[in-house]
Design a protein around this motif. Structure first.
Motif, PDB file in Angstrom:
ATOM      1  N   GLY A 258       0.534  -1.255  -0.323  1.00 41.89           N
ATOM      2  CA  GLY A 258       0.227  -0.206  -0.002  1.00 41.89           C
ATOM      3  C   GLY A 258       0.853   1.036   0.012  1.00 41.89           C
ATOM      4  O   GLY A 258       0.276   2.284   0.540  1.00 41.89           O
TER       5      GLY A 258
ATOM      6  N   ARG B 119      -0.149   3.755  -2.795  1.00 40.84           N
ATOM      7  CA  ARG B 119      -1.386   4.705  -2.821  1.00 40.84           C
ATOM      8  C   ARG B 119      -1.408   6.116  -2.910  1.00 40.84           C
ATOM      9  O   ARG B 119      -0.576   6.929  -2.473  1.00 40.84           O
ATOM     10  CB  ARG B 119      -2.226   4.594  -1.259  1.00 40.84           C
ATOM     11  CG  ARG B 119      -1.379   5.066  -0.379  1.00 40.84           C
ATOM     12  CD  ARG B 119      -2.581   4.107   1.194  1.00 40.84           C
ATOM     13  NE  ARG B 119      -2.319   5.307   1.819  1.00 40.84           N
ATOM     14  CZ  ARG B 119      -1.398   4.637   3.105  1.00 40.84           C
ATOM     15  NH1 ARG B 119       0.196   4.087   2.428  1.00 40.84           N
ATOM     16  NH2 ARG B 119      -1.009   5.814   3.831  1.00 40.84           N
ATOM     17  N   ILE B 120      -2.193   6.716  -3.191  1.00 39.58           N
ATOM     18  CA  ILE B 120      -2.401   7.686  -4.028  1.00 39.58           C
ATOM     19  C   ILE B 120      -3.919   8.352  -3.559  1.00 39.58           C
ATOM     20  O   ILE B 120      -5.016   6.961  -2.923  1.00 39.58           O
ATOM     21  CB  ILE B 120      -2.536   8.306  -5.304  1.00 39.58           C
ATOM     22  CG1 ILE B 120      -3.432   7.079  -5.846  1.00 39.58           C
ATOM     23  CG2 ILE B 120      -0.803   7.973  -5.847  1.00 39.58           C
ATOM     24  CD1 ILE B 120      -3.875   7.856  -7.431  1.00 39.58           C
TER      25      ILE B 120
ATOM     26  N   PHE C 222      -4.704   1.979  -5.215  1.00 42.45           N
ATOM     27  CA  PHE C 222      -3.080   1.600  -4.470  1.00 42.45           C
ATOM     28  C   PHE C 222      -2.965   1.955  -6.199  1.00 42.45           C
ATOM     29  O   PHE C 222      -3.379   1.176  -7.789  1.00 42.45           O
ATOM     30  CB  PHE C 222      -3.027   0.096  -4.678  1.00 42.45           C
ATOM     31  CG  PHE C 222      -3.408  -0.049  -2.997  1.00 42.45           C
ATOM     32  CD1 PHE C 222      -3.733   1.321  -1.903  1.00 42.45           C
ATOM     33  CD2 PHE C 222      -3.277  -1.167  -2.667  1.00 42.45           C
ATOM     34  CE1 PHE C 222      -3.702   1.023  -1.107  1.00 42.45           C
ATOM     35  CE2 PHE C 222      -3.128  -1.349  -1.246  1.00 42.45           C
ATOM     36  CZ  PHE C 222      -3.890  -0.627  -0.498  1.00 42.45           C
TER      37      PHE C 222
ATOM     38  N   VAL D  66      -1.790  -3.007  -8.453  1.00 45.54           N
ATOM     39  CA  VAL D  66      -3.163  -3.210  -8.550  1.00 45.54           C
ATOM     40  C   VAL D  66      -3.883  -2.728  -8.741  1.00 45.54           C
ATOM     41  O   VAL D  66      -4.917  -2.670 -10.299  1.00 45.54           O
ATOM     42  CB  VAL D  66      -3.760  -3.622  -7.388  1.00 45.54           C
ATOM     43  CG1 VAL D  66      -2.606  -4.722  -7.041  1.00 45.54           C
ATOM     44  CG2 VAL D  66      -4.219  -3.099  -6.324  1.00 45.54           C
TER      45      VAL D  66
END
Lengths: 284, 492
Positions: free
Chosen positions: A225, A228-229, A237, A240
């Motif tokens: 993670g 992440r944004i 993520f 993915v």
């Protein structure tokens, strides 16, 4: 299984490209996907790099990287025949490809590398391709020839005017958006700041804009993670859920802060690596 | 009690035991043997194992506390049904090799399970001695005994025998505890076994998650080496679902069966403001950086950095939360808070871990939970705003539901937040395999007697089936699946 470097070239002062043995990845990979590499098994860092191209028959993938820190510097010092310990992938979702109509492909600096396979695939789908490639100066502008072969229209810009038009990529992008009919889709890949301003331009004209994000990652499979944004206010993520996102929904300011989270530490390590090299004279 | 006193006591007890005259009442009186540990202050600044293991005298004394119950309730409490009563008496009588081989009948990783199993919720929960003292932590210390005997024979174990080659190929996906067991068991039956791992090193949660101070990596490596010696092929950097799909493995690559043991690798976040600020980590990221990537050596070899934290809050109350908090201490944090929205009683962490965390100076903030995380102009975390909670009625999990107290907001200043509130199942495989039946939570649906999934030839176990569980449950399911695979392949 380690991965031999079968060819290597310096594209500009700090940009390198290499073909690397990775037969399974070469077979499975689609435009837009990336790999995670690390140079050795014990202490090396894991970094994501976009797959610029692949040759399934030869069993190789092409990587392009910019020397910015210790790991990319070490990678740049590897020679043909040397091996990279770990190459995992292909990771991330492939680019969504369809016939949009007129597509503007905006590449900045090293971003031209991941953009090229996407432009090629879009061209194959029957899109009209307008490419805008930008760099700080002539020396840093990469893959011009390759884009020329794929694009119906090619615009080059440099910050210092040493080649092409003296402008940021957003300037010609805005002009193209003002054309009638306006373009149907924009792909923008490059430094976060460039993607941010491209999105600000295209938002005014309501033109869908895909960006490809290159955040800090460890595993690349959703486990940590760290990549992440904030997307439309929600955490996503990059590994993915991405790496491509609707650029109009990405919080670029926060993403840039996260990208710089370890910068102060990394600069020190990069300096140490450069000094270390000089002492033992291996760089001569 | 000094070692001399212990030895003297042991001699007396052994004589009585041999003569068959050691009564249950006398056994109850034997003092429970404490686990020798590194001093809490010293261990704050090293990554070495905290619990250093029983001496032989301690192990035999502890084993003599066992009443040798006819119905052996401890065995019923063990997820893999180790013959606990029998290995414990073997230790008491000094038959260590035998003790280990009894454990090995059912568990391939005794050195791991002796350390990380939650015995107080399993074998020690049903132990008669524990019931007598109304406290499972006062039961016979089965886990410590298991570890003692596993560590003793560290270099003396033979590689398990492998049957004649069957020519059948088995793919084991995920080199964690379940995958390791499934690989060993299917290889023992003579199949050609390949163990696929997404990371650059095998071991799963035992190498990226559980810290060195709780489970030394050398122990895991030894088990991996055993697999290699048995002829299991280990392929790292192979992401099933991406590098190759399961369908490709079965249809094109000649595998006859596949076991999915990929764990539940998608960290939960709370969905509150500020969770993507710089300095907010998932426990997975924090622990992976610190363990697998050796960030504690950043600048002295390791290339993976980690936050140089002064004040850290870890959110959650499980073992992973304790591991994160204790790792932060070792990385030099001056203050580490553990923020948990229920009370200590509801914490899913092992009692021993809670105890160790407290000893190491971690401050417990119970009945509190973050409402938002606050950053400065550079988007770096500077504080967390928490709400206080009280306990309401029991929820589905049987634990009392935490209810926020309105208007109870307060702020803790800090520079790092670690979120340790569990994982969701990783979707990488199910995304590329629409025919694989999954639950609404994303876990894979299996037949619990065989661990077979909805796809013929494909089995699954561990956290990708159970949600978040334990090493021993994953091992147990890996073993069930391996037996089913062996059975099915023998008919092919």
């Amino acid at each position: 299984m380690s991965h031999k470097i079968v060819s290597k070239k310096q594209l500009s002062q700090d940009v390198f490209t290499a073909e690397i043995e990775a037969p399974l990845i070469a077979q499975a990979r689609q435009p837009g996907q990336f790999v995670i590499i690390s140079i050795n098994n014990e202490y090396a860092e894991r970094i994501p790099l976009t797959i610029a191209d692949a040759d399934p028959e030869k069993g190789t993938i092409r990587l392009i990287w910019q020397r910015v820190g210790k790991t990319t510097a070490e990678l740049s010092d590897l020679q043909v025949g040397d091996k990279i310990a770990n190459v995992a992938g292909p990771l991330g979702n492939p680019t969504h490809l369809e016939k949009f109509g007129t597509v503007v492909c905006v590449g900045g600096g090293i971003g031209n590398a991941p953009l090229l396979p996407i432009a090629k695939a879009l061209k194959d789908k029957g899109n009209k391709i307008i490419s805008i490639l930008g760099a700080r100066n002539k020396e840093l502008l990469i893959l011009e020839k390759e884009f020329a072969g794929t694009s119906d229209e090619l615009i080059l810009t440099t910050d210092d005017g040493s080649y092409g038009r003296k402008a940021l990529v957003t300037e010609p992008l805005k002009e193209i958006c003002q054309r009638s009919p306006k373009p149907d889709q924009v792909f923008a890949i490059g430094p976060a700041i460039m993607m941010k301003f491209c999105c600000e331009v295209t938002k005014q004209f309501d033109i869908p804009t895909q960006v490809s994000l290159n955040t800090i990652m460890i595993d690349g499979t959703g486990m940590c993670g760290g990549c992440r944004i904030e997307y439309d206010g929600q955490p996503k993520f990059v590994c993915v859920d991405g790496p491509e996102f609707d650029g109009h929904k990405v919080n670029f300011d926060l993403m840039m802060k996260r990208l710089n989270a370890y910068k102060h530490l990394e600069q020190k390590e990069h300096e140490k690596y450069k000094k270390h090299k000089c002492k033992i004279g291996l760089d001569k | 009690m000094t070692e001399d006193q212990r030895q003297k006591l042991l001699q007396e007890l052994l004589e009585k035991h041999k003569a068959g005259k050691l009564t249950p009442a006398q056994r109850y009186k034997i003092p429970q043997q404490n686990m020798p540990e590194q001093d809490p202050v010293t261990r704050r600044s090293n990554v070495n194992e905290v619990a250093t293991g029983y001496t032989e005298t301690q192990a035999r004394l502890e084993a003599l506390r066992c009443l040798q119950c006819k119905n052996a309730p401890c065995v019923q409490g063990c997820p893999v049904r180790i013959r606990i009563r029998d290995f414990v008496i073997a230790i008491a009588e000094g038959r260590y090799k035998e003790a280990l081989s009894i454990i090995r009948e059912n568990s391939l990783l005794p050195a791991v399970c002796g350390r990380v199993c939650p015995q107080e919720n399993q074998c020690q929960l049903t132990c008669t001695v524990g019931k007598k003292f109304k406290d499972p932590t006062k039961a016979v210390s089965i886990g410590r005994l298991e570890r003692f005997v596993a560590d003793l024979n560290q270099n003396a174990e033979a590689t398990p025998a492998v049957a004649a080659e069957t020519g059948k190929k088995v793919a084991i996906i995920g080199a964690g505890p379940g995958g390791i067991v499934a690989a060993a068991d299917t290889r023992r039956a003579g199949h050609d076994v390949t163990l696929f791992e997404a990371f650059h090193k095998p071991g799963g949660v035992m190498v990226f998650g559980i810290p060195e101070f709780r489970l030394p990596k050398a122990i895991v490596q030894k088990e991996i080496n055993t697999l290699t010696k048995m002829g299991v092929k280990i392929v790292c950097n192979f992401i099933v679902g991406k590098t190759r799909t399961i369908q490709q493995l079965l249809a094109d690559d000649g595998f006859d069966a596949a076991y999915i043991g990929v764990g539940a690798g998608l960290p939960n976040f709370m969905g509150i403001e500020g969770e993507s600020l710089v300095g907010v980590y998932s426990a997975n990221e924090y622990l992976t950086r610190a363990n697998l990537m050796k960030a504690y050596d950043y600048g002295c070899g390791s290339d993976t950095p980690i936050a140089l934290s002064k004040k850290v809050a870890v959110v959650g109350g499980g073992n992973v939360a304790m591991d994160s908090a204790r790792t932060a201490v070792r990385l030099g944090a001056e203050k580490v808070y553990l923020v948990y929205r229920r009370t200590e009683k509801e914490m899913p962490a092992r009692i021993e871990e809670v105890h160790h965390a407290k000893q190491e100076g971690i401050e417990f903030h119970i009945l509190q939970s973050p409402k938002r995380i606050i950053g400065d102009q550079n988007s770096h975390v500077i504080a967390v705003e928490c709400l206080k909670y009280k306990l309401g009625e029991p929820d589905d999990s049987g634990r009392r539901r935490p209810v926020p107290i309105e208007g109870s907001e307060f702020v803790i200043e800090l520079d790092t937040v670690i979120i340790a509130i569990g994982n969701k199942p990783n979707p990488l495989i199910s995304q590329t395999m629409p025919e694989l039946k999954i639950t609404k939570w994303g876990t894979i649906v299996v037949d619990e007697h065989t661990m077979a999934t909805s796809v013929p030839g494909v089995y699954a176990g561990g956290d990708i089936v159970s949600g978040a569980a334990t090493v021993i449950l994953a091992m147990g399911q890996g073993r069930i699946a391996a037996a089913a695979i062996n059975e099915s392949l023998s008919k092919k």
